[in-house]
Design a protein around this motif. Structure first.
Motif, PDB file in Angstrom:
ATOM      1  N   SER A   1      -5.396   7.409  -7.130  1.00  0.00           N
ATOM      2  CA  SER A   1      -5.229   8.275  -5.960  1.00  0.00           C
ATOM      3  C   SER A   1      -5.914   7.674  -4.735  1.00  0.00           C
ATOM      4  O   SER A   1      -5.495   7.906  -3.612  1.00  0.00           O
ATOM      5  CB  SER A   1      -5.779   9.660  -6.250  1.00  0.00           C
ATOM      6  OG  SER A   1      -7.132   9.570  -6.614  1.00  0.00           O
ATOM      7  N   VAL A   2      -6.986   6.908  -4.948  1.00  0.00           N
ATOM      8  CA  VAL A   2      -7.669   6.274  -3.831  1.00  0.00           C
ATOM      9  C   VAL A   2      -7.648   4.770  -4.059  1.00  0.00           C
ATOM     10  O   VAL A   2      -7.914   4.306  -5.161  1.00  0.00           O
ATOM     11  CB  VAL A   2      -9.127   6.744  -3.720  1.00  0.00           C
ATOM     12  CG1 VAL A   2      -9.781   6.120  -2.507  1.00  0.00           C
ATOM     13  CG2 VAL A   2      -9.191   8.251  -3.623  1.00  0.00           C
ATOM     14  N   GLY A   3      -7.300   4.016  -3.025  1.00  0.00           N
ATOM     15  CA  GLY A   3      -7.266   2.573  -3.178  1.00  0.00           C
ATOM     16  C   GLY A   3      -7.864   1.896  -1.971  1.00  0.00           C
ATOM     17  O   GLY A   3      -8.145   2.544  -0.960  1.00  0.00           O
TER      18      GLY A   3
ATOM     19  N   ASP B   1      -7.949  -0.350   1.440  1.00  0.00           N
ATOM     20  CA  ASP B   1      -7.039  -0.417   2.581  1.00  0.00           C
ATOM     21  C   ASP B   1      -6.719  -1.889   2.857  1.00  0.00           C
ATOM     22  O   ASP B   1      -7.475  -2.585   3.530  1.00  0.00           O
ATOM     23  CB  ASP B   1      -7.706   0.237   3.791  1.00  0.00           C
ATOM     24  CG  ASP B   1      -6.699   0.547   4.872  1.00  0.00           C
ATOM     25  OD1 ASP B   1      -5.655  -0.120   4.894  1.00  0.00           O
ATOM     26  OD2 ASP B   1      -6.973   1.444   5.683  1.00  0.00           O
TER      27      ASP B   1
ATOM     28  N   ALA C   1      -1.550   6.142  12.906  1.00  0.00           N
ATOM     29  CA  ALA C   1      -2.107   4.966  12.244  1.00  0.00           C
ATOM     30  C   ALA C   1      -2.279   3.827  13.247  1.00  0.00           C
ATOM     31  O   ALA C   1      -3.260   3.082  13.186  1.00  0.00           O
ATOM     32  CB  ALA C   1      -1.202   4.538  11.096  1.00  0.00           C
TER      33      ALA C   1
ATOM     34  N   PRO D   1      -0.403   3.381  -4.637  1.00  0.00           N
ATOM     35  CA  PRO D   1      -0.508   4.787  -5.048  1.00  0.00           C
ATOM     36  C   PRO D   1      -0.227   5.004  -6.524  1.00  0.00           C
ATOM     37  O   PRO D   1      -0.671   5.993  -7.094  1.00  0.00           O
ATOM     38  CB  PRO D   1       0.554   5.489  -4.185  1.00  0.00           C
ATOM     39  CG  PRO D   1       0.717   4.621  -3.023  1.00  0.00           C
ATOM     40  CD  PRO D   1       0.541   3.228  -3.531  1.00  0.00           C
ATOM     41  N   ARG D   2       0.519   4.082  -7.164  1.00  0.00           N
ATOM     42  CA  ARG D   2       0.774   4.237  -8.592  1.00  0.00           C
ATOM     43  C   ARG D   2      -0.457   3.912  -9.419  1.00  0.00           C
ATOM     44  O   ARG D   2      -0.580   4.317 -10.559  1.00  0.00           O
ATOM     45  CB  ARG D   2       1.911   3.303  -9.023  1.00  0.00           C
ATOM     46  CG  ARG D   2       3.263   3.760  -8.549  1.00  0.00           C
ATOM     47  CD  ARG D   2       4.341   2.930  -9.205  1.00  0.00           C
ATOM     48  NE  ARG D   2       5.606   3.088  -8.523  1.00  0.00           N
ATOM     49  CZ  ARG D   2       6.457   4.080  -8.771  1.00  0.00           C
ATOM     50  NH1 ARG D   2       6.153   4.973  -9.667  1.00  0.00           N
ATOM     51  NH2 ARG D   2       7.580   4.175  -8.108  1.00  0.00           N
TER      52      ARG D   2
ATOM     53  N   PRO E   1       8.481   3.960   5.445  1.00  0.00           N
ATOM     54  CA  PRO E   1       8.654   5.245   4.791  1.00  0.00           C
ATOM     55  C   PRO E   1       7.714   5.381   3.590  1.00  0.00           C
ATOM     56  O   PRO E   1       7.466   4.369   2.944  1.00  0.00           O
ATOM     57  CB  PRO E   1      10.111   5.229   4.320  1.00  0.00           C
ATOM     58  CG  PRO E   1      10.700   3.963   4.765  1.00  0.00           C
ATOM     59  CD  PRO E   1       9.659   3.119   5.382  1.00  0.00           C
ATOM     60  N   PRO E   2       7.196   6.583   3.271  1.00  0.00           N
ATOM     61  CA  PRO E   2       7.452   7.843   3.940  1.00  0.00           C
ATOM     62  C   PRO E   2       6.680   8.031   5.247  1.00  0.00           C
ATOM     63  O   PRO E   2       6.843   9.059   5.878  1.00  0.00           O
ATOM     64  CB  PRO E   2       6.997   8.871   2.902  1.00  0.00           C
ATOM     65  CG  PRO E   2       5.982   8.184   2.087  1.00  0.00           C
ATOM     66  CD  PRO E   2       6.361   6.762   2.067  1.00  0.00           C
ATOM     67  N   GLY E   3       5.875   7.078   5.633  1.00  0.00           N
ATOM     68  CA  GLY E   3       5.255   7.120   6.946  1.00  0.00           C
ATOM     69  C   GLY E   3       4.177   8.176   7.113  1.00  0.00           C
ATOM     70  O   GLY E   3       3.780   8.844   6.181  1.00  0.00           O
ATOM     71  N   THR E   4       3.713   8.284   8.345  1.00  0.00           N
ATOM     72  CA  THR E   4       2.681   9.270   8.654  1.00  0.00           C
ATOM     73  C   THR E   4       3.312  10.463   9.363  1.00  0.00           C
ATOM     74  O   THR E   4       4.425  10.370   9.869  1.00  0.00           O
ATOM     75  CB  THR E   4       1.602   8.653   9.552  1.00  0.00           C
ATOM     76  OG1 THR E   4       2.247   7.961  10.617  1.00  0.00           O
ATOM     77  CG2 THR E   4       0.752   7.682   8.782  1.00  0.00           C
TER      78      THR E   4
ATOM     79  N   SER F   1       0.816  -1.211   0.000  1.00  0.00           N
ATOM     80  CA  SER F   1       0.000   0.000   0.000  1.00  0.00           C
ATOM     81  C   SER F   1       0.850   1.261   0.000  1.00  0.00           C
ATOM     82  O   SER F   1       0.344   2.331  -0.293  1.00  0.00           O
ATOM     83  CB  SER F   1      -0.995   0.004   1.169  1.00  0.00           C
ATOM     84  OG  SER F   1      -0.347  -0.333   2.353  1.00  0.00           O
ATOM     85  N   ALA F   2       2.154   1.140   0.287  1.00  0.00           N
ATOM     86  CA  ALA F   2       3.012   2.331   0.181  1.00  0.00           C
ATOM     87  C   ALA F   2       3.662   2.425  -1.194  1.00  0.00           C
ATOM     88  O   ALA F   2       3.831   3.511  -1.725  1.00  0.00           O
ATOM     89  CB  ALA F   2       4.099   2.305   1.251  1.00  0.00           C
ATOM     90  N   ALA F   3       4.017   1.278  -1.789  1.00  0.00           N
ATOM     91  CA  ALA F   3       4.832   1.319  -2.997  1.00  0.00           C
ATOM     92  C   ALA F   3       4.051   1.056  -4.275  1.00  0.00           C
ATOM     93  O   ALA F   3       4.374   1.603  -5.315  1.00  0.00           O
ATOM     94  CB  ALA F   3       5.973   0.309  -2.880  1.00  0.00           C
TER      95      ALA F   3
END
Lengths: 269, 165
Positions: B32-34, B36, B78, B28-29, B69-72, B23-25
């Motif tokens: 914009s919304v995915g 959870d 979270a 998002p590609r 990373p990049p974290g909150t 969900s970080a890497a």
């Protein structure tokens, strides 16, 4: 037999799936038979099909490599990178888009695949081929976090248009104005001066080039806010870099001039 | 209390790590919304273990989200969010009986909790509130949860039955 057939058909129609054991059994029994009598099923076709799929995959990979190479070239050739020492990097992670905590509260951060082992330090400028991406906000051994233009916490000092008026660009709209559409930035001028639609916005630069090097493209003015009797004008800016589609970026390492400037003699007679 | 490290908890930790990285890497590609993904693992664990275990699992998974990373922005946001969501999902825990609607309801409740906590900050600060993004996130997560949560539960039950966990 007929009654049984009608019963099975009714069952199949009323409750699809309830008769699947019949079909599965029949498939188990007759499937190999069908395979055996299929004409022209030879290993050559199987092999060629596999080769073709392999080549298609290879081509997609090559196209991806070429695209990345083009992006690196474009970053190196961008005006903001002129004469600077650059460290090319790839964006490997983003602030998650799921509504948890990240993007819903206006965070725009990315992780790039270079860290302090590569010479990255905090507050260096990060650019892409089109212009400014942001600044390095945290550094680890092999990765760094970058605060991207459009983050709620990031404000960039800028010069606007040919006149070079001073201003600042941030993601938050000035007080009293409706929020900007997604992805747009707000420009607030510091002095009285004309801003026109289509003016380019470039970075003003910071002391020592940290966090921002001068003369890097940030965006274009797309509309002016109505005059509400405020001191200086405000406008909407379309950033040149799309934060959601970042891939290849570069960290600007060199911050100082290395060549002394030559003095000039006055030419008045 | 003696901490027992079972195969199940190791698998769960691996699954949480995998979903957090994805969900970080990767997500998002794609848009914009995915959905959870991390929440689905938490919901599955909460449905099997109840509110307390769900909250604990959520806390751990949330820490992974915070630290990746990049974290909150604020470390622990979270973690607490997912802990509450895990506790809420655990309310649908039943000792016996299997219902098809339970996982869906639990996922919906947990996703709504996460979204509600997420928009708390924009609302209290007077920032623009991303209603549409929050709605999409809930819808996508619930839709994916309909398919994935029962699978996860079935897999964990199978592990328990075979005494591997």
């Amino acid at each position: 037999m007929v009654v049984a057939t009608v019963f099975v058909m009714g069952l199949d129609l009323a409750q699809p799936g309830s008769t699947s054991f019949l079909r599965t059994g029949a498939a188990a029994a007759f499937g190999p038979l069908e395979r055996a009598v299929t004409v022209g099923r030879d290993d050559e076709v199987t092999r060629l099909t596999r080769d073709r799929d392999e080549l298609l995959r290879q081509r997609a990979q090559d196209a991806e490599a070429v695209r990345q190479a083009r992006e690196v070239t474009s970053v190196l050739a961008s005006p903001g990178a002129k004469g600077a020492k650059l460290l090319a990097a790839r964006v490997v992670a983003f602030t998650p888009g799921s509504s948890t905590t990240g993007s819903s509260s206006g965070e725009r951060r990315v992780t790039i695949d270079v860290g302090y082992r590569d010479g990255v330090t905090k507050d260096l400028t990060v650019i892409a081929g089109a212009g400014l991406v942001g600044r390095v906000s945290a550094v680890a051994a092999w990765t760094s976090d970058v605060l991207v233009v459009g983050d709620r916490d990031l404000t960039v000092g800028v010069r606007v248009g040919t006149g070079g008026g001073y201003g600042s660009v941030s993601a938050t709209a000035p007080i009293g104005l409706a929020p900007r559409p997604a992805g747009r930035l707000s420009l607030t001028m510091l002095e009285l001066g004309a801003v026109a639609v289509g003016d380019t916005v470039t970075t003003l630069g910071s002391v020592g080039g940290r966090p921002f090097m001068p003369d890097i493209s940030v965006g274009t003015v797309v509309s002016l806010d109505p005059d509400r009797g405020q001191l200086t004008s405000t406008a909407v800016v379309q950033p040149v870099v799309d934060a959601a589609k970042l891939d290849v970026v570069a960290v600007i390492l060199s911050t100082r001039r290395s060549v002394p400037r030559a003095p000039a003699t006055g030419s008045a007679k | 209390m003696r901490v027992r490290i079972s195969l199940l908890s190791l698998l769960r930790a691996a699954l949480v790590a995998l979903t957090v990285v994805l969900s970080a890497a990767v997500l998002p590609r794609l848009g914009s919304v995915g959905p959870d993904l991390v929440l689905l693992v938490v919901v599955a664990g909460a449905l099997l273990g109840g509110p307390a275990k769900g909250a604990l699992l959520g806390l751990g998974a949330g820490w992974a989200v915070d630290l990746m990373p990049p974290g909150t922005a604020a470390l622990g946001v979270a973690a607490l969010t997912y802990a509450v969501a895990g506790g809420v999902a655990g309310l649908w825990h039943r000792e016996s009986g299997r219902s098809a609607s339970l996982p869906a309801l639990a996922t919906l409740a947990a996703a709504s909790t996460v979204a509600a906590i997420g928009i708390l900050r924009p609302v209290t600060n007077g920032w623009p509130v991303p209603w549409v993004a929050a709605g999409w996130s809930i819808a996508l997560t619930t839709a994916l949860g309909l398919a994935v949560v029962p699978l996860l539960i079935r897999a964990e039950r199978a592990l328990i039955r075979r005494r591997l966990a």
